[in-house]
Design a protein around this motif. Structure first.
Motif, short mmCIF file in Angstrom:
data_model
loop_
_atom_site.label_atom_id
_atom_site.label_comp_id
_atom_site.label_asym_id
_atom_site.label_seq_id
_atom_site.Cartn_x
_atom_site.Cartn_y
_atom_site.Cartn_z
N SER A 1 0.84 -1.20 0.00
CA SER A 1 0.00 0.00 0.00
C SER A 1 0.87 1.25 0.00
N ILE A 2 0.24 2.38 -0.31
CA ILE A 2 0.90 3.68 -0.28
C ILE A 2 -0.18 4.76 -0.18
N PHE A 3 0.18 5.91 0.40
CA PHE A 3 -0.76 7.03 0.54
C PHE A 3 -0.07 8.34 0.18
N THR B 1 9.54 -7.57 -7.42
CA THR B 1 8.67 -7.68 -8.59
C THR B 1 8.35 -6.32 -9.21
N GLY B 2 8.88 -5.25 -8.64
CA GLY B 2 8.56 -3.92 -9.12
C GLY B 2 7.32 -3.33 -8.49
N THR B 3 6.75 -4.01 -7.48
CA THR B 3 5.53 -3.52 -6.84
C THR B 3 5.77 -2.20 -6.13
N GLY B 4 6.89 -2.08 -5.41
CA GLY B 4 7.20 -0.83 -4.72
C GLY B 4 7.36 0.31 -5.71
N ARG B 5 8.06 0.06 -6.81
CA ARG B 5 8.23 1.07 -7.85
C ARG B 5 6.88 1.50 -8.41
N GLN B 6 6.01 0.53 -8.66
CA GLN B 6 4.69 0.82 -9.22
C GLN B 6 3.86 1.67 -8.26
N LEU B 7 3.94 1.37 -6.98
CA LEU B 7 3.21 2.16 -5.98
C LEU B 7 3.72 3.59 -5.96
N VAL B 8 5.04 3.76 -5.95
CA VAL B 8 5.62 5.11 -5.89
C VAL B 8 5.27 5.90 -7.15
N ASP C 1 8.34 -0.47 3.85
CA ASP C 1 9.01 0.78 4.10
C ASP C 1 8.25 1.64 5.09
N CYS C 2 8.97 2.30 5.95
CA CYS C 2 8.36 3.21 6.90
C CYS C 2 8.36 4.60 6.34
N LEU D 1 3.30 5.71 4.51
CA LEU D 1 2.90 4.31 4.72
C LEU D 1 3.11 3.39 3.53
N LEU D 2 4.19 3.63 2.79
CA LEU D 2 4.55 2.68 1.74
C LEU D 2 5.04 1.39 2.37
#
Length: 326
Positions: free
Chosen positions: A217-219, A242-249, A323-324, A232-233
């Protein structure tokens, strides 16, 4: 033979107990599957042929993990019964593909309908929430035992996500970094404020899902008229790399630009090295560092800032831990 620990013995016993329970639930102990003349293996062969085109016997055997000799005898019996036919491949005449005949499809239809009816009856006894939990647990079993994972997609934050995000972030940071429950309280406070009063035109959240299972998740939240804060990433262990963090950002920053912000800031901690690299690759720059004691441990807090006028760098998907970005 390696001696197993008591916990491993308990796990083996639990898996065997579940296997016995599940085979009984779906009728695998019956003489014929779903009260038909077909065994489980025969039904699986018919199912694959009914739902896939252009299969060869070799491919079918590999996909189902069947012995080549056994499958060959089964297919010959099906052919003699007029259920299956073999024809040369249109692309390669040296290969022969399998297909159900009209009689084979007629034989499979009641088997397929019986399966749908029995599973539907089993699921119909459950409440919607329990049915969702069951399907999610089954997908987790498939993933952990080696089936190729489904692709990850992003969707908007919605009712019901709050408790899950608080629970998962609290649990994972405790397990991976030893943080105490004060971090879970921080996450709960941030989300409570967001749910109570966020402006959808300028503040949003996203959840990453694999199938129906949330994996991150991310906000984006308003700090001032021109500055937004990324918060809140986090990414589940199963979806890292898998690139999920990159996609969220990327999704979060695209919305920040669309909403008219000129700058995005975030606060994190130095121990989250792969996540910090993700921010750096997105164009953020470190603007402040300060030691602090929080969540039951000594940390160095960091503020990172991105000017949205700046051209974002090319992103590469590093293995991202939860990530915090509080």
């Amino acid at each position: 033979m390696t001696e197993l620990s008591s916990s491993a013995d308990e796990a083996i016993a639990a898996v065997r107990a579940f296997s016995r329970f599940y085979t009984r639930q779906i009728g695998l102990l019956d003489e014929g599957l779903h009260r038909t003349a077909f065994s489980l293996t025969e039904a699986r062969v018919l199912y694959e042929l009914a739902h896939r085109d252009g299969l060869t016997a070799t491919e079918l055997g590999q996909d189902l993990g069947l012995d080549a000799g056994y499958l060959s005898r089964l297919l010959k019996r099906f052919a003699a019964q007029g259920l299956v036919m073999r024809t040369p491949s249109a692309e390669d005449g040296r290969r022969h593909v399998l297909a159900l005949t009209p009689a084979g499809r007629a034989a499979f239809a009641p088997l397929d309908e019986a399966s749908r009816r029995e599973v539907g009856a089993m699921l119909g006894r459950l409440a919607d929430s329990d049915r969702t939990a069951l399907v999610r647990a089954m997908r987790t079993v498939q993933r952990l035992l080696g089936e190729a994972p489904a692709s990850v997609r992003l969707r908007p934050f919605r009712p019901g996500d709050t408790g899950w995000i608080i629970h998962r972030q609290g649990r994972l940071y405790a397990e991976e970094y030893g943080w105490d429950d004060s971090f879970e309280g921080l996450v709960a406070g941030i989300l409570a404020g967001f749910v109570a009063s966020h402006d959808p035109a300028r503040e949003r959240g996203w959840v990453a899902e694999r199938g129906d299972e949330p994996v991150g998740s991310i906000f984006l939240m308003r700090q001032s008229e021109t500055v937004a804060k990324l918060r809140l990433l986090y990414v589940e262990a199963a979806a890292r790399g898998t690139g999920t963090g990159r996609q969220l950002v990327e999704t979060c920053l695209a919305f920040a630009r669309e909403a008219g912000y000129r700058q995005v800031t975030l606060w994190t901690n130095d121990v989250l090295v792969p996540a910090r690299r993700l921010y750096e690759n997105a164009g953020f720059r470190l603007t402040e560092r300060a030691p602090h004691r929080s969540f039951g441990t000594d940390l160095v807090g960091e503020t990172w800032t991105l000017d949205l006028d700046a051209r974002p760098r090319d992103l590469t998907p590093p293995p991202v831990p939860p990530d915090c970005a509080a």
